[in-house]
Design a protein around this motif. Structure first.
Motif: not given
Length: 80
Positions: A1-21
């Protein structure tokens, strides 16, 4: 089974923290989220399967070797 992309909208601060994690774990945000979702799905579906198996066993009952006939009384089992 292949992968499929999704779009996720998050607050910038959450994205920044997710990148660090993700970076601290040596992975990408995408892989981090994919693993977390897979774990959540496995927990939820694993619980549902276990519950269904247990309920099926309760409905079917267990074979106690009596053939459905009890040859003793409560009083004889609890004689004092």
């Amino acid at each position: 089974m292949g992968n499929q992309n999704i779009t996720l909208s998050l607050p910038e601060e959450d994205i920044r923290e997710a990148k660090i994690l993700a970076a601290s774990r040596g992975t990408s945000v995408s892989q981090l989220l994919a693993r977390m979702l897979r774990d959540l799905i496995e927990r939820e579906t694993g619980y549902a399967h276990a519950r269904d198996r247990s309920l099926t066993r309760l409905r079917e009952g267990m074979d106690l070797g009596t053939g459905g006939h009890i040859s003793w009384s409560r009083d004889s089992v609890h004689e004092r």
